[in-house]
Design a protein around this motif. Sequence first.
Motif, mmCIF file in Angstrom:
data_model
loop_
_atom_site.group_PDB
_atom_site.id
_atom_site.type_symbol
_atom_site.label_atom_id
_atom_site.label_comp_id
_atom_site.label_asym_id
_atom_site.label_seq_id
_atom_site.Cartn_x
_atom_site.Cartn_y
_atom_site.Cartn_z
ATOM 1 N N ASP A 21 0.863 -1.191 0.000
ATOM 2 C CA ASP A 21 0.000 0.000 0.000
ATOM 3 C C ASP A 21 0.898 1.240 0.000
ATOM 4 O O ASP A 21 1.594 1.504 0.990
ATOM 5 N N PRO A 22 0.884 2.005 -1.087
ATOM 6 C CA PRO A 22 1.858 3.102 -1.190
ATOM 7 C C PRO A 22 1.596 4.204 -0.169
ATOM 8 O O PRO A 22 2.508 4.927 0.214
ATOM 9 N N ALA A 23 0.344 4.332 0.282
ATOM 10 C CA ALA A 23 0.036 5.369 1.262
ATOM 11 C C ALA A 23 0.625 5.020 2.624
ATOM 12 O O ALA A 23 0.738 5.878 3.490
ATOM 13 N N ARG A 24 0.977 3.731 2.819
ATOM 14 C CA ARG A 24 1.555 3.329 4.116
ATOM 15 C C ARG A 24 3.051 3.069 4.019
ATOM 16 O O ARG A 24 3.667 2.622 5.001
ATOM 17 N N HIS A 25 3.617 3.297 2.857
ATOM 18 C CA HIS A 25 5.053 3.063 2.736
ATOM 19 C C HIS A 25 5.827 4.273 3.251
ATOM 20 O O HIS A 25 5.497 5.404 2.926
ATOM 21 N N ARG A 26 6.861 4.023 4.037
ATOM 22 C CA ARG A 26 7.684 5.102 4.593
ATOM 23 C C ARG A 26 9.129 4.901 4.193
ATOM 24 O O ARG A 26 9.590 3.762 4.060
ATOM 25 N N PHE A 27 9.824 6.016 4.033
ATOM 26 C CA PHE A 27 11.234 5.965 3.689
ATOM 27 C C PHE A 27 12.011 6.797 4.704
ATOM 28 O O PHE A 27 11.678 7.959 4.931
ATOM 29 N N MET A 28 13.014 6.198 5.332
ATOM 30 C CA MET A 28 13.761 6.849 6.410
ATOM 31 C C MET A 28 15.222 7.026 6.016
ATOM 32 O O MET A 28 15.796 6.163 5.353
ATOM 33 N N ILE A 29 15.796 8.140 6.440
ATOM 34 C CA ILE A 29 17.243 8.325 6.314
ATOM 35 C C ILE A 29 17.788 8.584 7.717
ATOM 36 O O ILE A 29 17.269 9.447 8.435
ATOM 37 N N ASN A 30 18.812 7.822 8.107
ATOM 38 C CA ASN A 30 19.471 8.105 9.381
ATOM 39 C C ASN A 30 20.962 7.825 9.243
ATOM 40 O O ASN A 30 21.433 7.425 8.173
ATOM 41 N N GLY A 31 21.708 8.049 10.338
ATOM 42 C CA GLY A 31 23.153 7.855 10.300
ATOM 43 C C GLY A 31 23.560 6.682 11.155
ATOM 44 O O GLY A 31 22.896 6.358 12.145
ATOM 45 N N ALA A 32 24.679 6.023 10.786
ATOM 46 C CA ALA A 32 25.218 4.956 11.623
ATOM 47 C C ALA A 32 25.616 5.547 12.976
ATOM 48 O O ALA A 32 25.498 4.886 14.004
ATOM 49 N N ARG A 33 26.110 6.773 12.964
ATOM 50 C CA ARG A 33 26.321 7.559 14.182
ATOM 51 C C ARG A 33 25.459 8.803 14.026
ATOM 52 O O ARG A 33 25.273 9.291 12.906
ATOM 53 N N PRO A 34 24.946 9.357 15.142
ATOM 54 C CA PRO A 34 24.088 10.546 15.036
ATOM 55 C C PRO A 34 24.778 11.693 14.300
ATOM 56 O O PRO A 34 24.126 12.449 13.574
ATOM 57 N N GLU A 35 26.107 11.785 14.435
ATOM 58 C CA GLU A 35 26.828 12.919 13.826
ATOM 59 C C GLU A 35 26.763 12.864 12.302
ATOM 60 O O GLU A 35 27.021 13.860 11.635
ATOM 61 N N LEU A 36 26.463 11.705 11.715
ATOM 62 C CA LEU A 36 26.546 11.585 10.255
ATOM 63 C C LEU A 36 25.326 12.167 9.547
ATOM 64 O O LEU A 36 25.388 12.472 8.359
#
Lengths: 343, 471
Positions: free
Chosen positions: B159-174
């Motif tokens: 369901d495309p309305a429920r698909h989410r895409f996240m970006i994060n860092g291996a360390r918070p500083e990244l």
Amino acid sequence: MSRSFRALLLAGVLCAALPAGAADGFGLGRPATPDEIRAWDIDVGPDFAGLPPGSGTVDRGMEIWESTCAGCHGTFGESNTVFSPLIGGTTAEDMASGRVATLQRPDFPQRTTVMKVATVSTLYDYIRRAMPWNAPKSLSDDDVYAVLAYMLNLAEIVPDDFVLNEATIRDVQAVMPNRNGMTTAHALWPGPGFDTAGAAPDTANTLCMKDCKAGVELASTLPDHALGAHGNLAAQNRIIGPVRGRRTGPDEEPDDDAPSPRILAEQAGCLACHGVDTRIVGPGYREIAERYRGRDSVPALVAKVKDGGDGVWGDIPMPPQPDLNDDQARILVEWILAGAPGT
Amino acid sequence: MTLMRTAKGDSPRAGPPDPAADVTSGRLRRAPENFLTGEQIHLVSKGRREFLRAGFLAAGAATVAAAAVAAPSAVAAGAGDPDILQTTPWGGSLGRPVAANPYGLPSRHERALARRQSPGLTQVAAASVSFTPLQGLFGIITPSGLHFERHHQGWHDIDPARHRFMINGARPELVRTPKVYTLDDLMRLPSVSRMHFIECGANTGMEWGNVAVPTVQYSHGMLSCSEFTGVPLRTLLEDCGADLRAARFVLAEGGDGSSMTRTIPIEPVLSGEVLVAYGQNGEMLRPENGYPLRLVVPGVQGVSWVKWLRRIEVGERPYAAKDEAIHYVDLMPDGQHRQYTSIQECKSVITTPSGGQALLDRGFFSVSGLAWSGRGRITRVDVSFDGGINWTEATLQTPVLSKCLTRFSVPWVWDGRPALLQSRAVDETGYVQPSYGQLRQVRGTRSIYHNNAIQTWQVAENGDVSNVQIL
């Protein structure tokens, strides 16, 4: 056109990626919450970054293995039914050297998971995210430690009384049989990244155009049995054009608009757990046909397929299939009881 | 071409033709209802009109007999082709209305060209491969419904309305602000559309040691090419305030049951080549190809183009994920595995004619195939008809794009003698596609992955084309 509007337009051209005047990018997307990041950021690296706290014993691991893994991977991780075997092919000498000797032997075709994997983190990470195959992410972190401890015990890497946890996993890494078996010295990585980068491609063919060799010898041809092993090639090529497919088997069944039971079984995911001749998680289809031969079992089995259940073939339950309607379930059951023809 | 037709008329249930029922004069085969003698074939190849004149006016006994089988008796001898002289069913009746197929489908006569599995390659269909029928495709774009499939844990229609895409860092500083995007967010951002090939690292993997499969669908069909539409990953990383100087790798992760992960090199991310894509050939991605979001990593093997993409993590070390620490590692003769092998090196294959086919007749053919390189543009393709002793330069059809399939062709008049067809591609770095001998010299025969050796198709005197290997 006002001067300021034109200036705006120019600015728009120059930094096309960012909207004019927006200080924090596009103003799209939102900050992720710490809980969201914790829920998804489950990767464990070779340096054990991301490894959750927890522990598990070999004994506990055996319970999990036999109830949730052995059906597909075999009691000793040796099974070839669903996938290449997980365990086998490594020795105490390999653990000392960090290189699996059998990988150098062309006469030893089987390559098990434990023969190849250099990093124990890979197994923890993968089992936690993807296994059991039909119910991924259903194991607790402790259960992942336990079942991994049991696998390492099956591979004779750790003793029977071993407790695997975030500290002892480092000791395991120090004796992984193929820990020195990987190299990044090749030309197939785009860019630096590894300190071995910069290698030239390993072949160097040249652009010879005339009389490039004295003669030609065929090194390999298709064995006769393999020509027909992919069905009738005439039915895999157009009926017009400069070529036709060679006839290498009987005509395929006429295309019906209703999907065949076999395709239905594939689409409904039945074949993930049932082979036609082989037991995967559930019994093989011919086995089922054999058991119910001469009995009117269709209604009972239709209900069983839709509602799931266990106890007839063993302790492992079949999950319910809420998406199947009665007609589909009946088509599947009748097909199974007929011995799953057309596979 | 009634007289050459081998299928049973226009019956919708007409099965495939039976071109191999017999071999005549070493060239053409007897079809169930039509059978041409060697002399007739010769006449046909000289031109239809002459054949008709010779067949009907001169009335050689054998010729008339053959023609009578092929042409309905209602047609007077000498008149011509019934599909011209008589009104056809489609020429004399009303056709179907618009939107009879709201989502259009290929002709029912094209069912032979379909994705297929290779029996015995894998045990379960949810962790398996289906191959693209390269033997029947034209140009460079793969129809979306024929794009090859490789799933590790089945596919879903998310369901495309429920698909989410996240970006994060291996360390918070990244990553200064780890973010979550919806499809609404992503599809509002500036997008690009680019044509690229995607090839599984294991394409041609069954053939490392010897010939194993009959046709180009199974030998090279883990290869497809599409126009992909999406947002450059770099744009999104900048949007989150990623430290692009410290970043050395990113991890891509899928949202399906396997939550497949792969380490992605930072260079093509920084260059803007790596896309977070939702579009394929003008429509959304197909579910089997990652709907609604997948990573596009041009030039790199398909397993890195993570489907159902849910997360990108910016990192400093490679991740040794399952599919880069147990699989997609290349076994060398000394027992070492090459790890993080990613680029698909320059490769080509002739698709017409190719293994498992039979040439209709002697005479003219436009030999055609595909060339591609994970390092950039194709600059040249040569074709050999004698197993690599002599080579002719092929014509490259435009467009010739970087990290995209390139179609080549070369004219050939087949004289009925055995031939060994090969193609050899060169890319813009000057790299020349290797022979099997050269590749095995360094990599042995047990690697599974990254087999880009020169393919040979053997043409026999009877027109049969077979898969063979030359070192």
